[in-house]
Design an enzyme around this catalytic site. Sequence first.
Site, PDB file in Angstrom:
ATOM      1  NE  ARG A 120      37.343 -30.936 -53.403  1.00 23.16           N
ATOM      2  CZ  ARG A 120      37.261 -30.566 -54.678  1.00 23.16           C
ATOM      3  NH1 ARG A 120      36.235 -30.926 -55.421  1.00 23.16           N
ATOM      4  NH2 ARG A 120      38.199 -29.811 -55.203  1.00 23.16           N
ATOM      5  CB  THR A 397      31.091 -29.528 -61.399  1.00 24.67           C
ATOM      6  OG1 THR A 397      32.503 -29.626 -61.315  1.00 24.67           O
ATOM      7  CG2 THR A 397      30.497 -29.496 -60.022  1.00 24.67           C
ATOM      8  CB  THR A 415      32.678 -32.394 -59.508  1.00 23.16           C
ATOM      9  OG1 THR A 415      33.388 -32.251 -60.726  1.00 23.16           O
ATOM     10  CG2 THR A 415      33.662 -32.341 -58.362  1.00 23.16           C
ATOM     11  CG  ASN A 417      38.874 -31.942 -61.596  1.00 18.94           C
ATOM     12  OD1 ASN A 417      38.394 -30.824 -61.539  1.00 18.94           O
ATOM     13  ND2 ASN A 417      40.157 -32.146 -61.814  1.00 18.94           N
ATOM     14  CG  ASP A 439      40.073 -29.146 -58.124  1.00 14.76           C
ATOM     15  OD1 ASP A 439      40.397 -28.766 -59.264  1.00 14.76           O
ATOM     16  OD2 ASP A 439      38.891 -29.350 -57.795  1.00 14.76           O
ATOM     17  CB  SER A 468      35.974 -27.537 -54.084  1.00 17.14           C
ATOM     18  OG  SER A 468      34.860 -27.445 -54.938  1.00 17.14           O
ATOM     19  CB  SER A 469      35.272 -23.105 -57.277  1.00 19.77           C
ATOM     20  OG  SER A 469      36.618 -22.742 -57.336  1.00 19.77           O
ATOM     21  N   GLY A 489      31.001 -25.342 -63.155  1.00 15.40           N
ATOM     22  CA  GLY A 489      31.735 -24.265 -63.818  1.00 15.40           C
ATOM     23  C   GLY A 489      33.096 -23.977 -63.202  1.00 15.40           C
ATOM     24  N   GLY A 490      33.627 -24.907 -62.382  1.00 18.39           N
ATOM     25  CA  GLY A 490      34.963 -24.711 -61.808  1.00 18.39           C
ATOM     26  C   GLY A 490      35.044 -23.402 -61.056  1.00 18.39           C
TER      27      GLY A 490
HETATM   28  N1  GLY Z   1      36.813 -29.706 -59.453  1.00 16.54           N
HETATM   29  C1  GLY Z   1      36.255 -28.431 -59.472  1.00 16.54           C
HETATM   30  C2  GLY Z   1      35.954 -27.880 -58.133  1.00 16.54           C
HETATM   31  O1  GLY Z   1      35.811 -28.644 -57.193  1.00 16.54           O
HETATM   32  O2  GLY Z   1      35.880 -26.690 -57.958  1.00 16.54           O
END
Ligand code: GLY
Length: 585
Positions: A120, A397, A415, A417, A439, A468-469, A489-490
């Site tokens: 990340r 992403t 990603t 973002n 984020d 993050s998701s 998909g965030g």
């Molecule tokens: N930037 C979207 C995520 O990391 O969830």
Amino acid sequence: MGQLNVPLTRRALLGGAAGLALTRGAFAQVRRSTVDDPIIAGYARNLPVLAAHGMVASQEMQASRIGVDILRRGGNAVDAAVATGFALAVTLPRAGNIGGGGFMLVHLAAAQKTVAIDYREMAGALTTRDVFLDEGGRFQPSKSQASGLGVGVPGTVAGFALAHEKYGSGKFSLADLIAPAAALARDGFIVDDDLADSLPSAVRRFAPWPSSRAIFMHADGRPFGRGERLVQGDLAASLEAIMTRGPRGFYEGETARRIVAAVEGAGGRMTLDDLASYRAVEREPVRGTYRGREVVSMPPPSSGGVHVIEILNILEGFDIAALGHNSAATIHLMAEAMKLAYADRSKYLGDPDFVKVPMAGLTSKAYAEKLRAQISLERARPSTDIGPGAPYESDQTTHYSVVDAQGNAVSNTYTLNFSYGLGLVAPGTGILLNNELDDFAAREGVSNAFGLTGGDANAPGPRKRPLSSMSPSFVFEDGALRLVTGSPGGSRIINIVLQIIMNVVDHRMNVAEASEAPRIHHQWLPDELRVEKGLSPDTVRLLEKLGHKVMLMPVIGSTQTIERARGQLAGAADTRQRGTGVAGY
Ligand code: GLY
């Protein structure tokens, strides 16, 4: 540079590999062949692509082919994943990247071990708690989303290098695995599919940055379009610097200097030391069970795995199979469980190097039982009864899944973002920079452009990773790998991965059916149940009667899934975007 060079790569790109099975999203063509030149065997909606040995499912077909080419030449799943990831940085520039970051889950069949690689992006050392606020303490979205302050130190190159060094087969150098991507950047490729679809909407993001316009747009302001050749010479040179010097070719020297200059020029505060000291790290994956299967996924700083497991735990107490796929009763229970998990997300989740995340509690069956008891079968619970906060959404992403002939597997989500990240190519590098630091929760209780609120657990801070998701995941059955999946998909990623798992486990769908089925999403706040086209009006009416505010969404996610069962691999590339593809042999 190793032995795998451009000519071999070109052969792979031309699809001249024996026994290659392929499908392309949207067109859903399946090519099954045991001869040198694959043939199109037909339209295969709801049927996965089958292969006997190895498979790559990604959001861009050329990248999938490059990965399978590596598998066919004796590489393992990690080698293929690294090659695919570098290729996507060239062919899917809105999300594939070397200027962003992500998460890689690796399953090592011989050792029966799964590891999670966290690459990340990280905030620079000069990042302060109030970095995205104005003098009056008000959140300024332009700072986190449209300036250099939003750029996190990229993690992708470090993550791929770590994966290759520790878990690659040893048969390919890192340079071998980058070579196909470098060739595509240097020689160019024809713009089509998702790239052609997404470039027009990126024009606004590129507008402030001449370095980006020069690559993706013509002098008259038109973006490159379908059928035109996109050459990325600077990106090729940046990739070649990594081929020559390893990760130091990115984190030190000319590339690093140019990245720092670009971030500073855009109002950010990244330093050469931030880049030089960036490290990808291994973390213990998060684990749970669902109806006797083991679910293994990404731990913090992703919220993904924790909440996929939390929601599955809640739903395990209901007979979902009997209630039926996408029936109003099933969707109601899913939405109620989603609300509870997403409420927890905003409060408890953050970078585990800075905050204590109560992982064991959130993923425990006992906690799920308590939450389940709060769900009414008769009535949707208003989100305001559950608590404050809201998560984040983004489609920009990308995920890919890889399985090799030995049963090793990689589930990778990474990603920039936003689509094309900040939109800024660091001049002279061809590298699109992320705006991942958006984020973070900029301030307690204040939502950003995507409705995100959060608290101290996810506050900006020096050398911190934003929450993050992303949820790259595996499912194991009787100890054997069954499913490799993930999605962009965030905040919706969590629920998308959840539905792939439920569709396969509860509703006994094959992976193509599981991918095609209309998806739903509830993220607690806003208090809306989002659904894709395809639910019957009767179902929508029943949900509204239960108290849900149902909203239609164009598409939710883009899953890339491989199932390993009955001695073969079955892959499905989501058809919600053009150009996605499964390749296998
Ligand atoms: N930037 C979207 C995520 O990391 O969830």
